[in-house]
Scaffold this motif. Structure first.
Motif, short mmCIF file in Angstrom:
data_model
loop_
_atom_site.label_atom_id
_atom_site.label_comp_id
_atom_site.label_asym_id
_atom_site.label_seq_id
_atom_site.Cartn_x
_atom_site.Cartn_y
_atom_site.Cartn_z
N GLY A 22 6.38 14.66 3.74
CA GLY A 22 6.92 13.33 3.48
C GLY A 22 6.41 12.69 2.21
O GLY A 22 6.85 11.60 1.84
N TYR A 23 5.47 13.34 1.51
CA TYR A 23 4.93 12.87 0.24
C TYR A 23 4.33 11.47 0.34
O TYR A 23 4.39 10.69 -0.61
CB TYR A 23 6.00 12.91 -0.87
N TYR A 24 3.73 11.17 1.48
CA TYR A 24 3.11 9.85 1.65
C TYR A 24 1.85 9.71 0.82
O TYR A 24 1.52 8.61 0.37
CB TYR A 24 2.78 9.63 3.15
N MET A 61 0.82 -1.21 0.00
CA MET A 61 0.00 0.00 0.00
C MET A 61 0.86 1.26 0.00
O MET A 61 0.50 2.26 -0.64
CB MET A 61 -0.91 -0.01 1.23
N PHE A 62 2.02 1.23 0.66
CA PHE A 62 2.76 2.47 0.90
C PHE A 62 4.06 2.61 0.12
O PHE A 62 4.55 3.72 -0.04
CB PHE A 62 3.04 2.62 2.39
N PHE A 63 4.66 1.52 -0.33
CA PHE A 63 5.92 1.65 -1.08
C PHE A 63 5.69 2.33 -2.42
O PHE A 63 4.80 1.96 -3.18
CB PHE A 63 6.56 0.28 -1.32
N GLY A 64 6.53 3.33 -2.74
CA GLY A 64 6.51 3.99 -4.03
C GLY A 64 7.89 3.94 -4.67
O GLY A 64 8.87 3.56 -4.02
N ASP A 102 5.88 6.01 8.13
CA ASP A 102 4.50 6.33 7.77
C ASP A 102 4.18 7.75 8.23
O ASP A 102 4.96 8.39 8.95
CB ASP A 102 3.50 5.33 8.35
N PHE A 103 3.02 8.23 7.83
CA PHE A 103 2.63 9.62 8.11
C PHE A 103 2.51 9.89 9.61
O PHE A 103 2.97 10.91 10.10
CB PHE A 103 1.29 9.92 7.41
N ARG A 104 1.91 8.95 10.33
CA ARG A 104 1.70 9.17 11.76
C ARG A 104 3.02 9.27 12.50
O ARG A 104 3.21 10.15 13.36
CB ARG A 104 0.85 8.04 12.34
#
Length: 474
Positions: A251-253, A143-146, A229-231
């Motif tokens: 952070g460009y999440y 979900m989060f890796f770019g 992560d954002f949090r």
């Protein structure tokens, strides 16, 4: 004093919405999207793209070294920095080094570059970081890796950001890892990973760095802090004494994802895009320890912003149509397209060696008699028939327009239909090549094009790289 003389970023044009991932697996989706490299992109091609963006308008022959940093190298034993240096047409008499196996690979390469400049071994070293990490299907990592890349040119003069201090500390812990022979990143229990790994290491190391630098959080205009992560991003900023609303760099999440060892450099590029002369910036990366870098911008910072910002790369995008397309690009599912043609033969290493200048550097030739540019290089000029009187000319940075094209629906490529393009280079020269990062409805004769270094195919463990054209992003 060593510092950043130029910087460049590369974010793939494609985005996958996290909603599409959630829909595929019938699971809740995080908001936003992530950057996804095309099927013909990997860490080497993205690092090359960032390198070329970094060196726009600069003397490539003045670069003394290229350090390529990635945890997702296409080779286990072969230096990819050398391939990127050739594709970027950098001097052959230079140092090339690969940094790998750690999310701190980028900042470790940065420190090595600064040390070599301070020691007098080099005057300009380019540090390029890129990653294309893959999370297991249905995992939070997926979900989060770019994907993304960034490059910094470290020099001893005419710098836009001085590197005033560096501090590092290792932190041995098996929190996040990828073992030999596996494709997916693994992680231990989340609370252990965050509390015993990330938070403990970053908090202690930044405190030590402040003491070493003689600074505190209030002295910095921006804090560029890697977080998983954002949090946790906002949490660590508060813990370190920064104001998340005014001092913490995005952070460009939501629109990029976490780009591995390239992520701290991408965030730093975003901070430099908005910096004013005299701003102090703190850069923090994490991975089995923490690296902390203190920078101060100079009056030259404004000269670099015209090169093209991270914001612009994030805004120029196309959406991956669905999750199955993404899964094919990443090799999660088979990309066999039922080709009705004979299997491709492995590339010949000897042939690649003989034609390395035209394959990797994209050299054509210019007739010294009439000025005609030809690609591939020939012995006889097609216009004036002069023989063996040519000068090599680099075409990779010329820009081009589409002269004509054909669509191949039966070639068995992942991006069917395959767009076979005849392009005219700005300033002369013509080439037949594939077009990538295209949407068929947008392919028009006369459209502006850029050249991009991509992977054609991989057979027998050998990756065959070459140049393609793509619709211009500017």
């Amino acid at each position: 004093m060593a510092g950043i003389a130029s910087y460049g970023v590369y974010v793939p044009v494609w985005r996958l919405s996290r909603e599409a991932i959630g829909k595929e697996w019938a699971m809740p989706a995080a908001p936003g999207e992530k950057a996804v490299g095309n099927f013909d992109e990997d860490s080497l091609t993205m690092a090359t793209a960032a390198t070329l963006n970094c060196l726009k308008g600069m003397d490539r022959q003045a670069v003394d070294g290229l350090y390529l940093c990635t945890t997702t190298s296409p080779y286990k034993e072969k230096q990819v920095a050398a391939v990127a240096a050739a594709a970027a047409d950098l001097p052959k008499s230079m140092i090339t080094v690969d940094f790998s196996d750690s999310l701190r690979a980028g900042t470790q390469g940065l420190r090595a570059a600064c040390d070599s400049i301070k020691a007098g071994s080099n005057k300009q070293v380019l540090v390029a970081a890129a990653d294309t990490r893959i999370g297991a299907p249905r995992s939070q990592f997926e979900m989060f890796f770019g994907d993304g890349a960034a490059a910094l040119l470290i020099a001893d003069a005419n710098v836009a950001a001085e590197i005033q201090g560096m501090h590092s500390a290792y932190h041995e812990i098996t929190d996040v890892w990828r073992a030999e022979g596996t494709d997916y990143v693994n992680s231990w229990e989340d609370r252990f990973v965050i509390e015993e790994g990330y938070l403990k290491s970053v908090t202690a190391t930044v405190a030590e760095a402040f003491k070493k630098f003689g600074t505190s959080a209030k002295d910095y205009a921006k804090a560029v802090i890697y977080a998983p992560d954002f949090r946790r991003h906002a949490q660590i900023a508060k813990t370190l004494g920064f104001n998340p609303q005014t001092q913490l760099q995005d952070g460009y999440y939501a629109n990029l994802g976490i780009a591995g060892c390239a992520h701290p450099f991408l965030m730093l590029a975003g901070a430099l895009d908005e910096a004013k002369p005299g701003d102090k910036i703190l850069l923090v990366s994490y991975g089995d320890g923490t690296d902390v870098v203190s920078l101060r911008t100079t009056d030259l910072i404004g000269d670099l912003k015209a090169k093209g910002s991270l914001k612009k790369q994030l805004e120029t995008k196309k959406m991956v149509p669905d999750y199955p397309t993404y899964a094919q690009w990443k090799g999660i599912v088979s990309a066999e397209a039922g080709a009705r043609r004979p299997a491709v033969e492995p590339p010949s290493s000897s042939a690649q060696w003989r034609e390395r200048d035209q394959i990797l550097r994209l050299y054509g030739v210019k007739c010294n008699h009439c000025g005609t540019v030809q690609y591939p290089p020939q012995r006889v000029c097609t216009r004036c028939q002069t023989k063996d009187d040519f000068t090599k000319t680099r075409l990779s940075d010329k820009g081009a327009t589409l002269f004509t094209y054909a669509l191949d629906y039966i070639g068995g490529t992942v991006d069917t239909p395959h767009v076979i393009s005849v392009i005219n280079f700005n300033g002369g020269g013509r080439m037949v090549c594939s077009m990538t990062d295209r949407e068929i409805e947008g392919v028009k004769i006369g459209m502006p094009l850029d050249m991009t270094f991509r992977k054609l195919f991989s057979i027998g463990g050998v990756h065959n790289y070459y140049w393609k054209c793509m619709p211009a992003r500017d």
